[in-house]
Design an enzyme around this catalytic site. Structure first.
Site, PDB file in Angstrom:
ATOM      1  N   HIS A 164      78.558  45.466  36.412  1.00  0.00           N
ATOM      2  CA  HIS A 164      77.773  46.119  37.473  1.00  0.00           C
ATOM      3  C   HIS A 164      78.759  46.678  38.499  1.00  0.00           C
ATOM      4  O   HIS A 164      79.022  46.077  39.539  1.00  0.00           O
ATOM      5  CB  HIS A 164      76.813  45.128  38.133  1.00  0.00           C
ATOM      6  CG  HIS A 164      76.171  45.704  39.367  1.00  0.00           C
ATOM      7  ND1 HIS A 164      75.295  46.757  39.327  1.00  0.00           N
ATOM      8  CD2 HIS A 164      76.301  45.389  40.677  1.00  0.00           C
ATOM      9  CE1 HIS A 164      74.912  47.067  40.550  1.00  0.00           C
ATOM     10  NE2 HIS A 164      75.514  46.254  41.392  1.00  0.00           N
ATOM     11  N   ASP A 203      70.754  49.012  37.331  1.00  0.00           N
ATOM     12  CA  ASP A 203      71.464  50.127  36.687  1.00  0.00           C
ATOM     13  C   ASP A 203      70.586  50.739  35.588  1.00  0.00           C
ATOM     14  O   ASP A 203      70.493  51.952  35.448  1.00  0.00           O
ATOM     15  CB  ASP A 203      72.793  49.617  36.118  1.00  0.00           C
ATOM     16  CG  ASP A 203      73.584  48.865  37.170  1.00  0.00           C
ATOM     17  OD1 ASP A 203      74.097  49.517  38.083  1.00  0.00           O
ATOM     18  OD2 ASP A 203      73.635  47.619  37.116  1.00  0.00           O
TER      19      ASP A 203
END
Ligand code: NAX
Length: 320
Positions: free
Chosen positions: A191, A163
């Site tokens: 996540h 990410d």
């Protein structure tokens, strides 16, 4: 030449016949995690039905003739897989099948990560570093850590470096600046689509509207976008992020990175949850960057993702 090598390290990769492992194993064998001076023994863990395929992967690793690669072990046995291991990449997990609810997915994976946590507790090197990649990564790491009472919870982490890297990639593309020049970028939370990519402290000058309405949803939904465009889920980028995470954990970094680690209660994140934070790595430990002032926007964005982590923890309470 042999004399200049350090001691051989043992590294375990689960889900070794899968897509991510097919990139990850080559990067590890090339010495990109511990360094070009450190030979590696690789252990590949798979479920029994995929052991044969993992043996094929091992054959290809041999055929790559990596100078640093020593032993390769392929196994479906947890004790063999984790015995004396110093770094474990827990990639293998159960994908969501048709009709499966999120809670069912959490429980199915919970069984995998509680068993692996126990085996790591019982057989791994006492300083083992564990990175959970398999989804739901944060909660799987929480389960593994809770099933390893003899180890420090800080030894269990989940991957949010992909990410983080996705934010850097988007900024590089938007601003035409190499990604290495961006500092103080972080991604808070889970996540998942609830994550909060945070540019508050970053050395970038971008339009606020683009940041909030384009960058944040773009990064949060990037996994789904890759599946739609490529036809398969992220694999090489996930492997690359896993290498980055473990490399920085081992070698240290004063530059901010995102790692999902067990919360100590910082910034109002419940103690014990595995959450993405702005982190640095020192002396083989991830540390949360302290002393940041949070705006209402940041607090609300972080709280929304933490709420999701809480509800995931509720769903797997019986495994903790
Ligand atoms: P694949 O389905 O290609 O491979 C997974 C492999 O794991 C399979 O070979 C399977 O047999 C094996 N496996 C299943 N249960 C196992 C067990 N108990 N022990 C050992 N091996 C087991 O998936 P792949 O594309 O490699 O993705 C792996 C995981 O990473 C998935 O859960 C995926 O959702 C997750 N991801 C996490 C990311 C992150 O940033 N944290 C990003 C990429 C990826 O989506």
């Amino acid at each position: 030449m042999q004399e200049s090598f350090k001691a051989t390290v043992k590294i375990t990769v689960t889900g070794a016949a899968g897509n991510i492992a097919y990139s990850l194993l080559w990067r590890i064998a090339a010495g990109e995690v511990y360094g070009k001076d450190t030979p590696v023994d690789l252990t590949l863990l798979e479920i029994p039905a995929a052991v044969k395929a993992a043996e094929g992967v091992a054959m290809e690793l041999r055929d790559s003739a990596f100078p640093l690669l020593r032993d390769i072990t392929v196994t479906a046995d947890l004790e063999t897989a984790f015995s004396k291991t110093q770094a474990a990449f827990l990639v293998g997990s159960r994908p969501r099948s048709k009709g499966m609810e999120r809670a069912d997915l959490l429980t199915a994976n919970g069984a995998i990560f509680s068993a692996q946590g126990k085996a790591i507790n019982d057989f791994a090197d006492r300083d083992v570093k564990v990175l959970v990649v398999g989804n739901p990564a944060n909660t799987n790491a929480l389960i593994a850590a809770n099933n390893a009472p003899d180890l420090d919870p800080s030894q269990f982490t989940a991957m949010m470096r992909l990410d983080h890297n996705r934010v850097l990639g988007q900024l590089a593309e938007k601003l035409g600046t190499p990604s290495a020049e961006f500092e103080k970028v972080a991604v808070w939370g889970n996540h998942s689509a609830s994550q909060f990519p945070d540019l508050t402290y970053a050395n970038v000058d971008v339009d606020h509207d683009w940041y909030v309405n384009e960058l944040i949803p773009k990064v949060a939904n990037r996994g789904a976008e890759i599946i739609e465009v490529r036809g398969h889920s992220s694999a090489a980028s996930a492997a690359s992020a896993a290498v980055d995470h473990m490399h920085d954990w081992i070698h240290g970094t004063e530059d901010w990175r995102t790692a999902a680690i067990v919360s100590d209660g910082s910034y109002g994140v419940d103690e014990g949850l595995v959450c993405g934070f702005p982190t640095v790595a020192r002396d083989g430990r991830w540390e949360i960057v302290q002393g940041l002032e949070l705006s209402e926007f940041q607090k609300e964005s972080i709280a929304a993702s933490v709420e999701e982590l809480r509800s995931e923890r509720e769903a797997v309470q019986h495994l903790l």
